[in-house]
Design an enzyme around this catalytic site. Structure first.
Site, PDB file in Angstrom:
ATOM      1  NE  ARG A  88      -4.117  -0.436   2.532  1.00 17.43           N
ATOM      2  CZ  ARG A  88      -5.304  -1.438   2.615  1.00 17.43           C
ATOM      3  NH1 ARG A  88      -4.718  -2.553   2.573  1.00 17.43           N
ATOM      4  NH2 ARG A  88      -6.527  -1.184   2.872  1.00 17.43           N
ATOM      5  NE  ARG A 127     -17.125  -3.499   3.031  1.00 15.42           N
ATOM      6  CZ  ARG A 127     -16.025  -3.576   2.788  1.00 15.42           C
ATOM      7  NH1 ARG A 127     -15.653  -4.708   1.923  1.00 15.42           N
ATOM      8  NH2 ARG A 127     -15.070  -2.736   2.924  1.00 15.42           N
ATOM      9  NE  ARG A 133     -13.915  -3.913   7.123  1.00 16.80           N
ATOM     10  CZ  ARG A 133     -12.884  -4.219   6.268  1.00 16.80           C
ATOM     11  NH1 ARG A 133     -13.361  -4.963   5.144  1.00 16.80           N
ATOM     12  NH2 ARG A 133     -12.027  -3.394   5.822  1.00 16.80           N
TER      13      ARG A 133
END
Ligand code: AMP
Length: 188
Positions: A88, A127, A133
Protein backbone atom coordinates in the site's frame (compact mmCIF):
# COMPACT_ATOMS: atom_id res chain seq x y z
CA UNK A 1 2.72 -16.89 -10.45
CA UNK A 2 2.62 -14.02 -7.97
CA UNK A 3 0.07 -11.34 -8.48
CA UNK A 4 -1.14 -8.23 -6.76
CA UNK A 5 -4.84 -7.37 -6.76
CA UNK A 6 -4.71 -3.62 -6.68
CA UNK A 7 -7.35 -0.98 -6.09
CA UNK A 8 -8.97 1.23 -3.48
CA UNK A 9 -10.63 -0.17 -0.35
CA UNK A 10 -13.90 -1.98 -1.09
CA UNK A 11 -13.04 -2.43 -4.78
CA UNK A 12 -13.67 -6.17 -4.45
CA UNK A 13 -10.07 -7.36 -4.09
CA UNK A 14 -10.84 -9.79 -1.27
CA UNK A 15 -13.77 -11.38 -3.10
CA UNK A 16 -11.76 -11.90 -6.27
CA UNK A 17 -8.73 -13.17 -4.34
CA UNK A 18 -10.88 -15.85 -2.70
CA UNK A 19 -12.11 -17.01 -6.10
CA UNK A 20 -8.54 -17.35 -7.35
CA UNK A 21 -7.70 -19.38 -4.25
CA UNK A 22 -10.65 -21.71 -4.90
CA UNK A 23 -9.99 -22.04 -8.64
CA UNK A 24 -6.20 -22.05 -8.86
CA UNK A 25 -4.85 -23.04 -5.45
CA UNK A 26 -2.98 -19.82 -4.96
CA UNK A 27 -2.37 -18.54 -1.44
CA UNK A 28 -4.15 -15.29 -0.56
CA UNK A 29 -2.08 -12.91 1.52
CA UNK A 30 -4.33 -10.16 2.86
CA UNK A 31 -2.63 -7.93 5.41
CA UNK A 32 -6.07 -6.58 6.40
CA UNK A 33 -7.23 -10.14 7.25
CA UNK A 34 -3.99 -10.82 9.14
CA UNK A 35 -4.37 -7.64 11.19
CA UNK A 36 -8.03 -8.40 11.93
CA UNK A 37 -7.01 -11.91 13.06
CA UNK A 38 -4.36 -10.39 15.34
CA UNK A 39 -7.02 -8.16 16.86
CA UNK A 40 -9.46 -11.02 17.31
CA UNK A 41 -6.79 -13.04 19.11
CA UNK A 42 -6.15 -10.15 21.50
CA UNK A 43 -2.41 -10.28 20.80
CA UNK A 44 -0.10 -7.41 21.64
CA UNK A 45 0.16 -6.58 17.93
CA UNK A 46 -3.63 -6.62 17.62
CA UNK A 47 -3.97 -4.18 20.47
CA UNK A 48 -1.31 -1.94 18.99
CA UNK A 49 -3.03 -1.61 15.59
CA UNK A 50 -6.69 -1.49 16.67
CA UNK A 51 -7.08 2.26 16.95
CA UNK A 52 -5.16 3.00 13.77
CA UNK A 53 -7.28 0.53 11.80
CA UNK A 54 -10.56 1.88 13.11
CA UNK A 55 -9.50 5.40 12.14
CA UNK A 56 -8.91 4.27 8.56
CA UNK A 57 -5.20 5.18 8.56
CA UNK A 58 -2.42 2.81 7.51
CA UNK A 59 -0.40 0.86 10.07
CA UNK A 60 3.38 1.03 9.78
CA UNK A 61 5.27 -0.51 6.88
CA UNK A 62 7.42 -2.47 9.38
CA UNK A 63 4.40 -4.27 10.81
CA UNK A 64 2.89 -5.38 7.50
CA UNK A 65 6.25 -6.22 5.92
CA UNK A 66 7.00 -8.53 8.86
CA UNK A 67 3.60 -10.24 8.49
CA UNK A 68 4.23 -10.88 4.79
CA UNK A 69 7.77 -12.12 5.41
CA UNK A 70 6.44 -14.67 7.89
CA UNK A 71 3.74 -15.92 5.49
CA UNK A 72 6.08 -16.23 2.51
CA UNK A 73 8.36 -18.43 4.60
CA UNK A 74 5.45 -20.44 6.00
CA UNK A 75 4.04 -21.18 2.52
CA UNK A 76 7.32 -21.82 0.74
CA UNK A 77 6.74 -23.78 -2.48
CA UNK A 78 3.13 -22.58 -2.97
CA UNK A 79 2.02 -22.39 -6.64
CA UNK A 80 1.49 -18.66 -6.34
CA UNK A 81 0.57 -15.82 -4.05
CA UNK A 82 -2.18 -13.25 -4.40
CA UNK A 83 -1.37 -10.07 -2.55
CA UNK A 84 -4.59 -8.36 -1.47
CA UNK A 85 -4.35 -4.96 0.24
CA UNK A 86 -0.55 -5.13 0.19
CA UNK A 87 1.62 -3.34 -0.82
CA UNK A 88 0.00 0.00 0.00
CA UNK A 89 3.06 2.27 -0.07
CA UNK A 90 6.13 2.53 -2.27
CA UNK A 91 8.25 1.41 0.70
CA UNK A 92 6.10 -1.73 1.00
CA UNK A 93 6.42 -2.43 -2.73
CA UNK A 94 10.20 -2.20 -2.46
CA UNK A 95 10.20 -4.43 0.63
CA UNK A 96 8.03 -6.97 -1.20
CA UNK A 97 10.43 -7.10 -4.14
CA UNK A 98 13.28 -7.75 -1.71
CA UNK A 99 11.35 -10.41 0.24
CA UNK A 100 10.34 -12.27 -2.92
CA UNK A 101 13.89 -12.08 -4.27
CA UNK A 102 15.02 -13.86 -1.09
CA UNK A 103 12.81 -16.77 -2.21
CA UNK A 104 13.99 -16.52 -5.84
CA UNK A 105 10.61 -15.10 -6.89
CA UNK A 106 9.10 -11.87 -8.16
CA UNK A 107 5.81 -10.11 -8.81
CA UNK A 108 4.57 -11.25 -12.23
CA UNK A 109 1.40 -9.26 -12.59
CA UNK A 110 -0.49 -6.38 -10.99
CA UNK A 111 -4.23 -6.36 -11.74
CA UNK A 112 -5.90 -3.08 -11.01
CA UNK A 113 -9.64 -3.07 -10.29
CA UNK A 114 -10.87 0.19 -11.77
CA UNK A 115 -13.81 1.67 -9.88
CA UNK A 116 -15.24 5.13 -9.38
CA UNK A 117 -15.30 6.79 -6.00
CA UNK A 118 -19.01 7.66 -5.69
CA UNK A 119 -19.89 4.03 -6.43
CA UNK A 120 -17.36 2.86 -3.87
CA UNK A 121 -18.78 5.14 -1.21
CA UNK A 122 -22.25 3.73 -1.88
CA UNK A 123 -20.90 0.14 -1.75
CA UNK A 124 -19.28 0.76 1.61
CA UNK A 125 -22.30 2.52 3.08
CA UNK A 126 -24.29 -0.63 2.23
CA UNK A 127 -21.62 -2.92 3.72
CA UNK A 128 -21.54 -0.80 6.89
CA UNK A 129 -25.31 -1.12 7.25
CA UNK A 130 -25.12 -4.91 6.75
CA UNK A 131 -21.91 -5.86 8.58
CA UNK A 132 -21.11 -2.93 10.86
CA UNK A 133 -17.34 -3.08 10.30
CA UNK A 134 -15.95 -0.15 12.33
CA UNK A 135 -13.67 1.17 9.59
CA UNK A 136 -16.54 1.20 7.08
CA UNK A 137 -18.27 4.06 8.88
CA UNK A 138 -18.41 7.09 6.58
CA UNK A 139 -15.77 9.11 8.50
CA UNK A 140 -13.24 6.26 8.56
CA UNK A 141 -13.93 5.37 4.97
CA UNK A 142 -13.08 8.92 3.95
CA UNK A 143 -9.72 8.50 5.72
CA UNK A 144 -9.17 5.13 3.99
CA UNK A 145 -9.86 6.63 0.57
CA UNK A 146 -7.52 9.52 1.30
CA UNK A 147 -4.79 7.10 2.44
CA UNK A 148 -5.31 5.22 -0.83
CA UNK A 149 -5.13 8.34 -2.98
CA UNK A 150 -2.12 9.82 -1.14
CA UNK A 151 -0.04 6.75 -0.29
CA UNK A 152 -1.17 3.84 -2.46
CA UNK A 153 -2.10 5.36 -5.84
CA UNK A 154 1.59 6.19 -6.58
CA UNK A 155 2.12 2.44 -6.97
CA UNK A 156 0.28 2.63 -10.30
CA UNK A 157 3.25 4.46 -11.83
CA UNK A 158 5.70 2.17 -9.97
CA UNK A 159 4.25 -1.00 -11.54
CA UNK A 160 3.48 0.62 -14.89
CA UNK A 161 7.17 1.45 -15.18
CA UNK A 162 7.91 -2.26 -14.64
CA UNK A 163 5.40 -3.20 -17.38
CA UNK A 164 3.36 -5.31 -14.91
CA UNK A 165 0.16 -3.29 -14.59
CA UNK A 166 -3.10 -4.45 -16.22
CA UNK A 167 -6.53 -2.89 -15.64
CA UNK A 168 -9.95 -4.52 -15.44
CA UNK A 169 -13.38 -2.93 -15.02
CA UNK A 170 -14.13 -3.38 -11.32
CA UNK A 171 -17.66 -2.02 -11.65
CA UNK A 172 -18.91 -5.03 -13.60
CA UNK A 173 -20.66 -7.97 -11.90
CA UNK A 174 -18.59 -10.26 -9.67
CA UNK A 175 -18.57 -12.98 -12.36
CA UNK A 176 -17.61 -10.53 -15.12
CA UNK A 177 -14.73 -9.16 -13.03
CA UNK A 178 -13.56 -12.72 -12.33
CA UNK A 179 -13.68 -13.49 -16.09
CA UNK A 180 -11.65 -10.36 -16.90
CA UNK A 181 -9.06 -11.32 -14.29
CA UNK A 182 -8.84 -14.86 -15.68
CA UNK A 183 -8.34 -13.45 -19.19
CA UNK A 184 -5.52 -11.23 -17.98
CA UNK A 185 -3.80 -14.11 -16.15
CA UNK A 186 -4.10 -16.44 -19.13
CA UNK A 187 -3.16 -13.85 -21.72
CA UNK A 188 -0.03 -12.84 -19.88
P1 AMP B 1 -8.19 -3.78 4.36
O1 AMP B 1 -9.12 -4.83 4.85
O2 AMP B 1 -7.16 -4.29 3.40
O3 AMP B 1 -8.90 -2.55 3.83
O4 AMP B 1 -7.35 -3.28 5.65
C1 AMP B 1 -7.99 -2.78 6.80
C2 AMP B 1 -7.02 -1.86 7.54
O5 AMP B 1 -5.85 -2.58 7.93
C3 AMP B 1 -6.49 -0.67 6.73
O6 AMP B 1 -7.38 0.44 6.72
C4 AMP B 1 -5.19 -0.37 7.48
O7 AMP B 1 -5.44 0.28 8.72
C5 AMP B 1 -4.69 -1.77 7.80
N1 AMP B 1 -3.86 -2.31 6.70
C6 AMP B 1 -4.15 -3.41 5.94
N2 AMP B 1 -3.18 -3.63 5.03
C7 AMP B 1 -2.26 -2.65 5.22
C8 AMP B 1 -1.05 -2.32 4.57
N3 AMP B 1 -0.57 -3.05 3.55
N4 AMP B 1 -0.36 -1.23 5.02
C9 AMP B 1 -0.81 -0.50 6.06
N5 AMP B 1 -1.97 -0.74 6.70
C10 AMP B 1 -2.70 -1.81 6.29
Amino acid sequence: MNLILFGPPAAGKGTQAKRLVAERGYIQLSTGDMLRAARASGSELGQRVAQIMDSGALVSDEIVNALIDEKLTQHKGAPGFIFDGYPRTIAQAEALDALLAKHGAQIDLVIRLEVDEPALIARVAKRFAEEGRADDNPESFKVRLKAYNDQTAPLVAFYKAQGKLKGVDGMASMDAVAASIAAVIEGR
